[in-house]
Scaffold this motif. Sequence first.
Motif, PDB file in Angstrom:
ATOM      1  N   ALA A 278       0.532  12.592  -6.064  1.00  0.00           N
ATOM      2  CA  ALA A 278       1.038  12.855  -4.716  1.00  0.00           C
ATOM      3  C   ALA A 278       2.364  13.607  -4.773  1.00  0.00           C
ATOM      4  N   ILE A 279       3.283  13.134  -5.618  1.00  0.00           N
ATOM      5  CA  ILE A 279       4.586  13.790  -5.750  1.00  0.00           C
ATOM      6  C   ILE A 279       4.416  15.232  -6.226  1.00  0.00           C
TER       7      ILE A 279
ATOM      8  N   TYR B 109      -5.566  20.711  -1.476  1.00  0.00           N
ATOM      9  CA  TYR B 109      -5.335  19.675  -2.485  1.00  0.00           C
ATOM     10  C   TYR B 109      -4.464  18.559  -1.904  1.00  0.00           C
ATOM     11  N   PHE B 110      -3.479  18.939  -1.110  1.00  0.00           N
ATOM     12  CA  PHE B 110      -2.622  17.971  -0.409  1.00  0.00           C
ATOM     13  C   PHE B 110      -3.472  17.020   0.432  1.00  0.00           C
ATOM     14  N   SER B 111      -4.406  17.563   1.184  1.00  0.00           N
ATOM     15  CA  SER B 111      -5.288  16.747   2.031  1.00  0.00           C
ATOM     16  C   SER B 111      -6.174  15.832   1.186  1.00  0.00           C
ATOM     17  N   GLN B 112      -6.657  16.345   0.045  1.00  0.00           N
ATOM     18  CA  GLN B 112      -7.496  15.542  -0.843  1.00  0.00           C
ATOM     19  C   GLN B 112      -6.721  14.354  -1.411  1.00  0.00           C
ATOM     20  N   VAL B 113      -5.471  14.582  -1.808  1.00  0.00           N
ATOM     21  CA  VAL B 113      -4.631  13.513  -2.359  1.00  0.00           C
ATOM     22  C   VAL B 113      -4.416  12.415  -1.321  1.00  0.00           C
ATOM     23  N   LEU B 114      -4.151  12.816  -0.073  1.00  0.00           N
ATOM     24  CA  LEU B 114      -3.946  11.825   0.986  1.00  0.00           C
ATOM     25  C   LEU B 114      -5.227  11.041   1.262  1.00  0.00           C
ATOM     26  N   LYS B 115      -6.364  11.724   1.187  1.00  0.00           N
ATOM     27  CA  LYS B 115      -7.648  11.057   1.417  1.00  0.00           C
ATOM     28  C   LYS B 115      -7.945  10.037   0.312  1.00  0.00           C
ATOM     29  N   ILE B 116      -7.689  10.421  -0.936  1.00  0.00           N
ATOM     30  CA  ILE B 116      -7.894   9.505  -2.065  1.00  0.00           C
ATOM     31  C   ILE B 116      -6.947   8.311  -1.947  1.00  0.00           C
ATOM     32  N   THR B 117      -5.707   8.579  -1.569  1.00  0.00           N
ATOM     33  CA  THR B 117      -4.711   7.506  -1.393  1.00  0.00           C
ATOM     34  C   THR B 117      -5.165   6.529  -0.318  1.00  0.00           C
ATOM     35  N   GLU B 118      -5.710   7.067   0.768  1.00  0.00           N
ATOM     36  CA  GLU B 118      -6.214   6.215   1.848  1.00  0.00           C
ATOM     37  C   GLU B 118      -7.352   5.324   1.348  1.00  0.00           C
TER      38      GLU B 118
ATOM     39  N   ILE C  58       0.839  -1.204   0.000  1.00  0.00           N
ATOM     40  CA  ILE C  58       0.000   0.000   0.000  1.00  0.00           C
ATOM     41  C   ILE C  58       0.873   1.253   0.000  1.00  0.00           C
ATOM     42  N   SER C  59       0.291   2.365  -0.412  1.00  0.00           N
ATOM     43  CA  SER C  59       0.993   3.653  -0.406  1.00  0.00           C
ATOM     44  C   SER C  59       1.053   4.166   1.031  1.00  0.00           C
ATOM     45  N   GLU C  60       2.249   4.442   1.500  1.00  0.00           N
ATOM     46  CA  GLU C  60       2.414   4.870   2.893  1.00  0.00           C
ATOM     47  C   GLU C  60       3.117   6.221   2.971  1.00  0.00           C
ATOM     48  N   TYR C  61       2.486   7.178   3.654  1.00  0.00           N
ATOM     49  CA  TYR C  61       3.069   8.492   3.884  1.00  0.00           C
ATOM     50  C   TYR C  61       2.949   8.832   5.369  1.00  0.00           C
ATOM     51  N   SER C  62       3.886   9.621   5.851  1.00  0.00           N
ATOM     52  CA  SER C  62       3.847  10.027   7.262  1.00  0.00           C
ATOM     53  C   SER C  62       4.004  11.544   7.356  1.00  0.00           C
ATOM     54  N   PHE C  63       2.937  12.217   7.818  1.00  0.00           N
ATOM     55  CA  PHE C  63       2.936  13.673   7.940  1.00  0.00           C
ATOM     56  C   PHE C  63       2.446  14.117   9.323  1.00  0.00           C
TER      57      PHE C  63
END
Length: 250
Positions: A232-233, A148-157, A117-122
Amino acid sequence: MIKFFRKIRQNLLLKNKFKKYLVYAIGEIFLVVIGILLALSINNWNSNRIKDKIIRNYYERIISELNQEIISAERQKKQNHKLISYNQRALKILNSKNSDSLDILKDLLGATATNWISEYSFPITDEFLNQNFLSEIKNDSLKANFKYFSQVLKITEGLNGYNNDQYRMTIEPFFAKNINYSEVALKNYKKFLIDGGPKTDLRPFFENLELWNILTFKLESLEIEYQMFDKAIKAFKSLKSEIKTELEKK
């Protein structure tokens, strides 16, 4: 100072100078109001200065956090591309029905039975947003980048949830019933497993619609995930650029 002003008022009253007393009283009230407003202004300025300093500190730490996660996203994107390649090659072998390629197919199927899975830590960025500092941002472009940053993380989740369900409900059950996983696992996982168990004859799978669809659905989700890595990038780099611009203004 208060006694001094009171003495002036008393003298004016004793001399029956009511008009002067009234003018003086109004003037005194005006001075008091001005003093209060000045004190509030100084206090407000000081509060804003402290808040700006806190936000600036967050910005500097968020940039550092973004730098780390951009590297992480690019590394995960490469891993994702590797899995895409494995699934594409496995589908081509199944489609060719070439028995001479069965050993290669075994080496490729492990990618399908793998769920990365895609994993990010913020933690710092999350803390910044949870404290509602977004409402303090006056720069509309920077605010839009945070959203937009928050939206990308939500879609990734959400995509991670779909991939987990796909693996748990479809892929793993199929492999458990039809394929000896220890034979097809990727090398970095196989070293932890024990060789043995019933041998898997892959020849019947040339005509197995379920395996074909499993590989196809897996390829589809990997391709979508690859696109999300790009988004995301791009979102991380754009937010980093906007924050750096904002810091240069201060």
